[in-house]
Design a protein around this motif. Structure first.
Motif, PDB file in Angstrom:
ATOM      1  N   LYS A  35       0.834  -1.208   0.000  1.00  0.00           N
ATOM      2  CA  LYS A  35       0.000   0.000   0.000  1.00  0.00           C
ATOM      3  C   LYS A  35       0.867   1.255   0.000  1.00  0.00           C
ATOM      4  O   LYS A  35       0.539   2.241  -0.665  1.00  0.00           O
ATOM      5  CB  LYS A  35      -0.923   0.012   1.210  1.00  0.00           C
ATOM      6  N   ILE A  36       1.965   1.222   0.712  1.00  0.00           N
ATOM      7  CA  ILE A  36       2.863   2.382   0.735  1.00  0.00           C
ATOM      8  C   ILE A  36       3.518   2.566  -0.623  1.00  0.00           C
ATOM      9  O   ILE A  36       3.639   3.690  -1.114  1.00  0.00           O
ATOM     10  CB  ILE A  36       3.915   2.231   1.847  1.00  0.00           C
ATOM     11  N   ARG A  37       3.924   1.474  -1.242  1.00  0.00           N
ATOM     12  CA  ARG A  37       4.519   1.571  -2.585  1.00  0.00           C
ATOM     13  C   ARG A  37       3.517   2.145  -3.590  1.00  0.00           C
ATOM     14  O   ARG A  37       3.871   2.994  -4.411  1.00  0.00           O
ATOM     15  CB  ARG A  37       5.010   0.208  -3.036  1.00  0.00           C
ATOM     16  N   LEU A  38       2.272   1.663  -3.527  1.00  0.00           N
ATOM     17  CA  LEU A  38       1.242   2.194  -4.420  1.00  0.00           C
ATOM     18  C   LEU A  38       0.993   3.675  -4.150  1.00  0.00           C
ATOM     19  O   LEU A  38       0.787   4.460  -5.079  1.00  0.00           O
ATOM     20  CB  LEU A  38      -0.051   1.402  -4.275  1.00  0.00           C
ATOM     21  N   SER A  66       0.938   8.982  -6.045  1.00  0.00           N
ATOM     22  CA  SER A  66       1.171  10.374  -5.674  1.00  0.00           C
ATOM     23  C   SER A  66       2.264  11.011  -6.527  1.00  0.00           C
ATOM     24  O   SER A  66       2.270  12.220  -6.730  1.00  0.00           O
ATOM     25  CB  SER A  66       1.491  10.498  -4.185  1.00  0.00           C
ATOM     26  N   SER A  67       3.177  10.205  -7.046  1.00  0.00           N
ATOM     27  CA  SER A  67       4.207  10.748  -7.940  1.00  0.00           C
ATOM     28  C   SER A  67       3.600  11.265  -9.230  1.00  0.00           C
ATOM     29  O   SER A  67       4.040  12.278  -9.773  1.00  0.00           O
ATOM     30  CB  SER A  67       5.252   9.684  -8.261  1.00  0.00           C
ATOM     31  N   PHE A 122       7.182  14.965  -6.654  1.00  0.00           N
ATOM     32  CA  PHE A 122       7.605  15.365  -5.314  1.00  0.00           C
ATOM     33  C   PHE A 122       7.809  14.171  -4.380  1.00  0.00           C
ATOM     34  O   PHE A 122       8.784  14.143  -3.645  1.00  0.00           O
ATOM     35  CB  PHE A 122       6.623  16.361  -4.693  1.00  0.00           C
ATOM     36  N   PRO A 123       6.922  13.159  -4.395  1.00  0.00           N
ATOM     37  CA  PRO A 123       7.155  12.006  -3.519  1.00  0.00           C
ATOM     38  C   PRO A 123       8.452  11.262  -3.830  1.00  0.00           C
ATOM     39  O   PRO A 123       9.056  10.672  -2.945  1.00  0.00           O
ATOM     40  CB  PRO A 123       5.941  11.107  -3.753  1.00  0.00           C
ATOM     41  N   LEU A 124       8.894  11.293  -5.074  1.00  0.00           N
ATOM     42  CA  LEU A 124      10.179  10.664  -5.401  1.00  0.00           C
ATOM     43  C   LEU A 124      11.332  11.396  -4.732  1.00  0.00           C
ATOM     44  O   LEU A 124      12.285  10.770  -4.263  1.00  0.00           O
ATOM     45  CB  LEU A 124      10.377  10.631  -6.917  1.00  0.00           C
ATOM     46  N   ILE A 125      11.235  12.710  -4.675  1.00  0.00           N
ATOM     47  CA  ILE A 125      12.262  13.489  -3.980  1.00  0.00           C
ATOM     48  C   ILE A 125      12.259  13.124  -2.503  1.00  0.00           C
ATOM     49  O   ILE A 125      13.311  12.909  -1.902  1.00  0.00           O
ATOM     50  CB  ILE A 125      12.030  14.995  -4.192  1.00  0.00           C
ATOM     51  N   PHE A 126      11.061  13.027  -1.909  1.00  0.00           N
ATOM     52  CA  PHE A 126      10.956  12.615  -0.512  1.00  0.00           C
ATOM     53  C   PHE A 126      11.526  11.218  -0.314  1.00  0.00           C
ATOM     54  O   PHE A 126      12.238  10.960   0.655  1.00  0.00           O
ATOM     55  CB  PHE A 126       9.493  12.651  -0.043  1.00  0.00           C
ATOM     56  N   TYR A 127      11.228  10.291  -1.239  1.00  0.00           N
ATOM     57  CA  TYR A 127      11.704   8.911  -1.125  1.00  0.00           C
ATOM     58  C   TYR A 127      13.226   8.859  -1.135  1.00  0.00           C
ATOM     59  O   TYR A 127      13.833   8.185  -0.304  1.00  0.00           O
ATOM     60  CB  TYR A 127      11.130   8.075  -2.269  1.00  0.00           C
ATOM     61  N   PHE A 128      13.855   9.565  -2.067  1.00  0.00           N
ATOM     62  CA  PHE A 128      15.309   9.547  -2.132  1.00  0.00           C
ATOM     63  C   PHE A 128      15.936  10.222  -0.918  1.00  0.00           C
ATOM     64  O   PHE A 128      16.937   9.754  -0.384  1.00  0.00           O
ATOM     65  CB  PHE A 128      15.807  10.198  -3.429  1.00  0.00           C
TER      66      PHE A 128
END
Length: 73
Positions: free
Chosen positions: A30-33, A38-39, A45-51
Motif C-alpha cells: 500500500k505504501i509503494r502504491l 502520488s508521484s 515530489f514524492p520521489l524526492i521525498f523517497y530519495f
C-alpha cells in the motif's frame, strides 16, 4: 536495458517503504502504491521525498554500525 534497471533498483533500493510499513504498521504494498500514484499527481515530489528518506536511513544505519564497532572495542 529495462531488466538491468529493474535489477539495479531491486538490489540497491533504500528500504524506505519497508521502514515506513513496519513503523506505522501498514502494508508495504500500500505504501509503494501510494508513492507511485502520488508521484503522478504531485509531479515527482514524492520521489524526492523517497530519495531523501533513503539517504537519511542509509546514514542512520551507517552511524549505528559505527557505534556498534566502537562499543565492541
Amino acid at each position: 536495458m529495462l531488466q538491468k534497471l529493474i535489477t539495479f533498483f531491486e538490489r540497491y533500493s533504500f528500504g524506505v517503504c519497508t521502514y515506513l510499513g513496519e513503523r506505522f504498521n501498514v502494508s508495504i504494498s500500500k505504501i509503494r502504491l501510494f508513492f507511485i500514484y502520488s508521484s503522478f499527481l504531485a509531479v515527482g515530489f514524492p520521489l524526492i521525498f523517497y530519495f531523501f528518506a533513503g539517504i537519511v536511513l542509509d546514514i542512520r544505519n551507517y552511524v549505528k554500525r559505527g557505534r556498534a564497532g566502537i562499543a565492541d572495542r
